[in-house]
Design an enzyme around this catalytic site. Structure first.
Site, PDB file in Angstrom:
ATOM      1  N   CYS A   1      -9.391  23.223  16.858  1.00  0.00           N
ATOM      2  CA  CYS A   1      -9.112  23.452  18.395  1.00  0.00           C
ATOM      3  C   CYS A   1      -8.799  22.162  19.068  1.00  0.00           C
ATOM      4  CB  CYS A   1     -10.604  23.858  18.734  1.00  0.00           C
ATOM      5  SG  CYS A   1     -11.218  25.279  17.685  1.00  0.00           S
TER       6      CYS A   1
ATOM      7  N   GLY B   1       0.850  -1.350   0.121  1.00  0.00           N
ATOM      8  CA  GLY B   1       0.076   0.191  -0.018  1.00  0.00           C
ATOM      9  C   GLY B   1       0.905   1.264   0.027  1.00  0.00           C
TER      10      GLY B   1
HETATM   11  C1  LIG Z   1      -2.838  -2.021   5.586  1.00  0.00           C
HETATM   12  C2  LIG Z   1      -2.864  -3.381   4.895  1.00  0.00           C
HETATM   13  C3  LIG Z   1      -1.812  -3.529   4.033  1.00  0.00           C
HETATM   14  C4  LIG Z   1      -0.818  -2.404   3.606  1.00  0.00           C
HETATM   15  O1  LIG Z   1       0.051  -1.986   4.363  1.00  0.00           O
HETATM   16  P1  LIG Z   1       1.112  -1.041   3.817  1.00  0.00           P
HETATM   17  O2  LIG Z   1       2.020  -0.828   4.844  1.00  0.00           O
HETATM   18  O3  LIG Z   1       0.448   0.338   3.342  1.00  0.00           O
HETATM   19  O4  LIG Z   1       1.914  -1.556   2.702  1.00  0.00           O
HETATM   20  C5  LIG Z   1      -1.579  -4.686   3.490  1.00  0.00           C
HETATM   21  N1  LIG Z   1      -2.473  -6.019   3.898  1.00  0.00           N
HETATM   22  C6  LIG Z   1      -3.294  -5.710   4.866  1.00  0.00           C
HETATM   23  C7  LIG Z   1      -4.037  -6.904   5.409  1.00  0.00           C
HETATM   24  C8  LIG Z   1      -3.299  -4.747   5.416  1.00  0.00           C
HETATM   25  O5  LIG Z   1      -4.306  -4.330   6.438  1.00  0.00           O
END
Ligand SMILES: *Cc1c(COP(=O)(O)O)cnc(C)c1O
Length: 415
Positions: free
Chosen positions: A343, A276
């Protein structure tokens, strides 16, 4: 900074566009993404894994804008989703259901039905009761649900406690010691088909060793399963690779991928990864204008028009984002806390930053492409920021700035 965001003649550019021109034309706060940076990150994964059957499932929650999902879909990506809403986004963006894996500890019956109807690749099941529910939902639809168990390998990801997910005390996945018996149960369920095993140990990891430790524990379990007559098609080693925000030195995508390949050497399984942050984090910047400079008794404040509702990471994790002026000035720099108008004392974007700026200047909050817009809220009745994608010299609005009227359109005054 990456090669996609750099200074030319004292102005900060994204690709071939000065960011100041975007701020002037579209207003602030505003997220700007580089299409070339998004594409480059994905290609680095694809190139590194090309010798092996694989699927790169972009983790939608990092940034779920349809245009971003569409860029990845066109490159051939699959998607890792954590809700029915994210599934609908993926489909609306042109993603293929049969490349979707569905993670998350709290899948509802409705979400399961939607995913079975769409025909997703795999449910990443996180508990025994979830498995029971999925079996009965699939039975009611006359379908068979493909599953993987998310095992909790109990390894320390050495990251912030809020984004560490692979330790025994975390809510994620099934306990390592129970996985074998849950797989046996799954094998006997008529509406479940076992296809894989997955793990995800946390986010913003800056070392390779926890990934390898997790992979080794997964493989040891795979061996036990095979001895019990349960054969898997794929192994999903999750996401979590970190990026450079400040002075971190995470492994390059190619090196990380190579170490996963090494760990899987001699295994026939298709490899799935769920990156991600590393695909979007450094592909985005948040533009914000300085409304006021305030000289306090002990500190100087630059009060900006972006706040914790736009970018929650500093308030939530005490996270660091580099903050750069869009135009470099010759004046002497001073130290500022960069704060928003909300705030809450936690409403800061950065603290103690040395900047040569004045009221009305625009700043770029760097590395804001991941968990920025996707975690934003309307706190203080603040409309969410606009989002822009730059592609060479082309500027595309990929999300209009929200209107205040939209924020309370669903509310009603009672008699
Ligand atoms: C959030 C998540 C990812 C991605 O994580 P990154 O650190 O953004 O690469 C992948 N798999 C699962 C199950 C996640 O919850």
């Amino acid at each position: 900074m990456t090669e996609y965001f750099k200074y030319q003649q004292a102005q900060l550019y994204v690709e071939s566009v000065p960011l100041e021109s975007i701020a002037q034309r579209y207003g602030t706060p505003c997220y700007v993404y580089s299409r070339a940076a998004l594409t480059d990150g994905y290609r680095q994964f694809a190139d590194a894994l090309k010798g092996r059957e694989h699927l790169i499932c972009y983790a939608v929650k990092a940034n779920s804008n349809l245009a971003i999902l569409n860029v990845f879909a066109r490159l051939g990506a699959g998607f890792d989703i954590v809700s029915g809403g994210e599934l609908q986004r993926v489909l609306a963006a042109g993603g293929q259901a049969n490349k979707v894996v569905f993670s998350g500890v709290g899948k509802t019956e409705e979400e399961m039905r939607m995913a079975l109807e769409a025909g997703i690749l795999c449910f990443n099941v996180e508990s025994a009761p979830e498995l029971d529910r999925l079996n009965s939902v699939a039975a009611s639809m006359g379908k068979v649900a493909p599953i993987s168990l998310r095992v909790n390998p109990d390894v320390d990801a050495k990251t912030h406690p809020y984004i560490s997910t692979g330790l025994k005390q975390n809510k994620f996945g099934v306990a390592y010691t129970e996985a074998l018996s849950i797989y046996r149960k799954a094998a006997a369920m008529p509406h479940i088909r076992i296809t894989g095993m997955d793990c995800h140990i946390g986010s913003q990891l800056t070392e390779t060793s926890p990934f390898i430790a997790a992979a080794e524990k997964v493989l040891a379990l795979v061996d036990q399963l095979e001895a019990a007559g349960i054969v898997l098609e794929h192994l999903d080693l999750g996401g979590g690779l970190g990026i450079r925000y400040d002075d971190e030195t995470p492994p390059a995508i190619a090196d990380y991928a190579q170490s996963l390949l090494n760990a899987l050497e001699g295994r026939p399984h298709k490899l799935i990864v769920e990156p991600g942050r590393v695909l979007v984090g450094n592909a985005g910047v948040l533009l914000t204008r300085i409304e006021y400079i305030k000289h306090g008794e002990e500190k100087n404040f630059a009060i900006v028009d972006a706040a914790m509702n736009d970018l929650m990471r500093p308030a939530l994790y005490d996270a660091y984002h580099a903050i750069l002026p869009l135009r470099e000035r010759d004046e002497a720099a001073q130290h500022y806390d960069i704060v928003g108008p909300i705030c809450e004392t936690g409403d800061f974007i950065g603290r103690g930053r040395e900047l040569a700026v004045t009221q009305g200047d625009t700043l770029g909050v760097m590395s804001a492409g991941a968990y920025g817009m996707s975690m934003s809220s309307n706190y203080n009745t603040r409309p969410r920021a606009a989002e822009i994608m730059v592609d060479g010299v082309a500027i595309h609005v990929i999300r209009e700035r929200e209107l205040v009227s939209q924020l309370f359109a669903a509310e009603k005054i009672i008699a």
